[in-house]
Motif scaffolding. Structure first.
Motif, PDB file in Angstrom:
ATOM      1  N   VAL A  33       0.840  -1.208   0.000  1.00 53.76           N
ATOM      2  CA  VAL A  33       0.000   0.000   0.000  1.00 53.76           C
ATOM      3  C   VAL A  33       0.869   1.249   0.000  1.00 53.76           C
ATOM      4  CG1 VAL A  33      -1.677   1.327   1.355  1.00 53.76           C
ATOM      5  CG2 VAL A  33      -1.949  -1.151   1.099  1.00 53.76           C
ATOM      6  N   LEU A  34       1.932   1.252   0.826  1.00 58.07           N
ATOM      7  CA  LEU A  34       2.803   2.422   0.916  1.00 58.07           C
ATOM      8  C   LEU A  34       3.536   2.679  -0.394  1.00 58.07           C
ATOM      9  CD1 LEU A  34       4.247   1.945   4.507  1.00 58.07           C
ATOM     10  CD2 LEU A  34       2.767   3.806   3.721  1.00 58.07           C
ATOM     11  N   GLU A  35       3.895   1.622  -1.111  1.00 62.40           N
ATOM     12  CA  GLU A  35       4.552   1.798  -2.414  1.00 62.40           C
ATOM     13  C   GLU A  35       3.650   2.537  -3.387  1.00 62.40           C
ATOM     14  OE1 GLU A  35       5.768  -1.982  -3.817  1.00 62.40           O
ATOM     15  OE2 GLU A  35       7.337  -2.243  -2.292  1.00 62.40           O
ATOM     16  N   ARG A  36       2.356   2.293  -3.316  1.00 61.27           N
ATOM     17  CA  ARG A  36       1.401   2.968  -4.200  1.00 61.27           C
ATOM     18  C   ARG A  36       1.184   4.426  -3.792  1.00 61.27           C
ATOM     19  NH1 ARG A  36      -1.419  -0.470  -7.515  1.00 61.27           N
ATOM     20  NH2 ARG A  36      -1.237  -2.701  -7.075  1.00 61.27           N
ATOM     21  N   LEU A  37       1.371   4.730  -2.510  1.00 64.67           N
ATOM     22  CA  LEU A  37       1.107   6.083  -2.027  1.00 64.67           C
ATOM     23  C   LEU A  37       2.232   7.045  -2.384  1.00 64.67           C
ATOM     24  CD1 LEU A  37      -0.403   5.209   1.453  1.00 64.67           C
ATOM     25  CD2 LEU A  37      -1.602   6.226  -0.490  1.00 64.67           C
ATOM     26  N   GLY A  38       3.461   6.544  -2.458  1.00 65.47           N
ATOM     27  CA  GLY A  38       4.568   7.376  -2.938  1.00 65.47           C
ATOM     28  C   GLY A  38       5.010   8.418  -1.932  1.00 65.47           C
ATOM     29  N   SER A  39       4.855   9.700  -2.269  1.00 68.91           N
ATOM     30  CA  SER A  39       5.415  10.793  -1.488  1.00 68.91           C
ATOM     31  C   SER A  39       4.781  10.891  -0.105  1.00 68.91           C
ATOM     32  CB  SER A  39       5.213  12.119  -2.228  1.00 68.91           C
ATOM     33  OG  SER A  39       3.842  12.397  -2.377  1.00 68.91           O
ATOM     34  N   ARG A  40       5.522  11.551   0.783  1.00 60.79           N
ATOM     35  CA  ARG A  40       5.088  11.769   2.165  1.00 60.79           C
ATOM     36  C   ARG A  40       4.770  10.447   2.879  1.00 60.79           C
ATOM     37  NH1 ARG A  40       1.509  16.205  -0.066  1.00 60.79           N
ATOM     38  NH2 ARG A  40       2.821  18.051  -0.083  1.00 60.79           N
ATOM     39  N   ALA A  41       5.561   9.437   2.575  1.00 64.17           N
ATOM     40  CA  ALA A  41       5.297   8.110   3.135  1.00 64.17           C
ATOM     41  C   ALA A  41       5.366   8.117   4.656  1.00 64.17           C
ATOM     42  CB  ALA A  41       6.289   7.096   2.568  1.00 64.17           C
ATOM     43  N   GLY A  42       6.232   8.955   5.226  1.00 66.35           N
ATOM     44  CA  GLY A  42       6.367   8.988   6.678  1.00 66.35           C
ATOM     45  C   GLY A  42       5.056   9.297   7.377  1.00 66.35           C
ATOM     46  N   GLY A  43       4.324  10.277   6.873  1.00 60.74           N
ATOM     47  CA  GLY A  43       3.032  10.616   7.452  1.00 60.74           C
ATOM     48  C   GLY A  43       2.046   9.476   7.319  1.00 60.74           C
ATOM     49  N   TYR A  44       2.086   8.789   6.177  1.00 58.62           N
ATOM     50  CA  TYR A  44       1.179   7.655   5.964  1.00 58.62           C
ATOM     51  C   TYR A  44       1.518   6.499   6.903  1.00 58.62           C
ATOM     52  CZ  TYR A  44      -0.698   9.847   1.757  1.00 58.62           C
ATOM     53  OH  TYR A  44      -1.322  10.700   0.885  1.00 58.62           O
ATOM     54  N   VAL A  45       2.819   6.275   7.145  1.00 61.60           N
ATOM     55  CA  VAL A  45       3.225   5.208   8.068  1.00 61.60           C
ATOM     56  C   VAL A  45       2.659   5.479   9.459  1.00 61.60           C
ATOM     57  CG1 VAL A  45       5.185   4.167   9.257  1.00 61.60           C
ATOM     58  CG2 VAL A  45       5.314   4.586   6.806  1.00 61.60           C
ATOM     59  N   LEU A  46       2.834   6.705   9.933  1.00 58.53           N
ATOM     60  CA  LEU A  46       2.315   7.071  11.249  1.00 58.53           C
ATOM     61  C   LEU A  46       0.796   6.932  11.291  1.00 58.53           C
ATOM     62  CD1 LEU A  46       2.546   8.197  14.067  1.00 58.53           C
ATOM     63  CD2 LEU A  46       2.772  10.492  13.087  1.00 58.53           C
ATOM     64  N   LEU A  47       0.150   7.368  10.237  1.00 55.42           N
ATOM     65  CA  LEU A  47      -1.308   7.299  10.173  1.00 55.42           C
ATOM     66  C   LEU A  47      -1.796   5.853  10.194  1.00 55.42           C
ATOM     67  CD1 LEU A  47      -3.712   9.217   9.992  1.00 55.42           C
ATOM     68  CD2 LEU A  47      -3.541   9.107   7.506  1.00 55.42           C
ATOM     69  N   LEU A  48      -1.127   4.979   9.446  1.00 57.28           N
ATOM     70  CA  LEU A  48      -1.531   3.575   9.375  1.00 57.28           C
ATOM     71  C   LEU A  48      -1.373   2.861  10.717  1.00 57.28           C
ATOM     72  CD1 LEU A  48      -0.063   2.609   5.891  1.00 57.28           C
ATOM     73  CD2 LEU A  48      -2.479   2.588   6.527  1.00 57.28           C
ATOM     74  N   LEU A  49      -0.398   3.290  11.515  1.00 55.28           N
ATOM     75  CA  LEU A  49      -0.205   2.665  12.823  1.00 55.28           C
ATOM     76  C   LEU A  49      -1.107   3.269  13.895  1.00 55.28           C
ATOM     77  CD1 LEU A  49       3.687   2.279  12.983  1.00 55.28           C
ATOM     78  CD2 LEU A  49       1.984   0.504  12.578  1.00 55.28           C
ATOM     79  N   ALA A  50      -1.383   4.573  13.787  1.00 55.81           N
ATOM     80  CA  ALA A  50      -2.157   5.245  14.824  1.00 55.81           C
ATOM     81  C   ALA A  50      -3.661   5.073  14.639  1.00 55.81           C
ATOM     82  CB  ALA A  50      -1.801   6.729  14.857  1.00 55.81           C
TER      83      ALA A  50
END
Length: 201
Positions: A33-50
């Protein structure tokens, strides 16, 4: 004037759900999923865990997400970027269940997502990562403690920070920081009160 967040006209969570829908298998992995999201992955990682830690469910399940969030906070403090641990990133997850959870989250966050836009870039700059990481680590430790009424507030603060980072919206990150610090004070007060009650007079 800054333009509204353009990565997706329907919001950050909608983008994550779209990436999940693009996976054809019955089970997905967060790394895919993160590979498809591309940019700003750090924010998405935090969001997916929180985000999962904010969702009501089986008692005690929220605490499980504290450990990977703590690892993420340590990564950010070290300046290594925000990455999912491999044991989480590659773990198969049911696609239908993920979509249902994301749709619920999108509905709840829609009022805030409509106001997302790139601004206050100093707060979303990589130089601020270590400070944010320290707060994420503190919030993760609170989430990991299996005490009633102590998980949701820090999880919500971490979610708002992740939402702001994913959108490049420093104002929303600042809001998440305020909520996070407030939850630290709140949970700390509850813990001290519990200890005071438990100790013999």
């Amino acid at each position: 004037m800054a333009q509204p967040f353009e990565d997706s006209p329907r919001g950050v969570v909608w983008r994550i759900a779209s990436a999940v829908r693009e996976e054809s298998a019955d089970h997905i992995t967060l790394s895919g999923v993160l590979e498809r999201l591309g940019s700003r992955a750090g924010g998405y990682v935090l969001l997916l865990l929180a985000l999962p830690a904010c969702m009501p469910g089986v008692p005690g399940m929220t605490s499980i997400f504290g450990v990977p969030l703590a690892l993420l906070g340590i990564q950010m403090i070290r300046g290594g970027g925000a990455r999912l641990p491999d044991f989480i990133a590659r773990r198969p997850l049911p696609r239908a269940g993920a979509l249902k959870a994301l749709e619920t989250a999108a509905a709840r966050l829609r009022p805030l997502e409509r106001r997302l836009r790139p601004r206050w870039s100093l707060i979303t700059h990589p130089g601020a990562e270590r400070l944010l990481g320290a707060l994420i680590l503190a919030l993760a430790l609170l989430i990991a403690v299996p005490l009633p009424m102590t998980n949701m507030a820090p999880a919500f603060g971490a979610t708002i920070i992740g939402l702001g980072l994913a959108a490049g919206d420093g104002l929303v990150v600042a809001l998440g920081v305020i909520l996070g610090l407030g939850s630290v004070v709140f949970v700390g007060g509850l813990t001290l009160a519990a200890v005071a009650v438990a100790l013999p007079a």
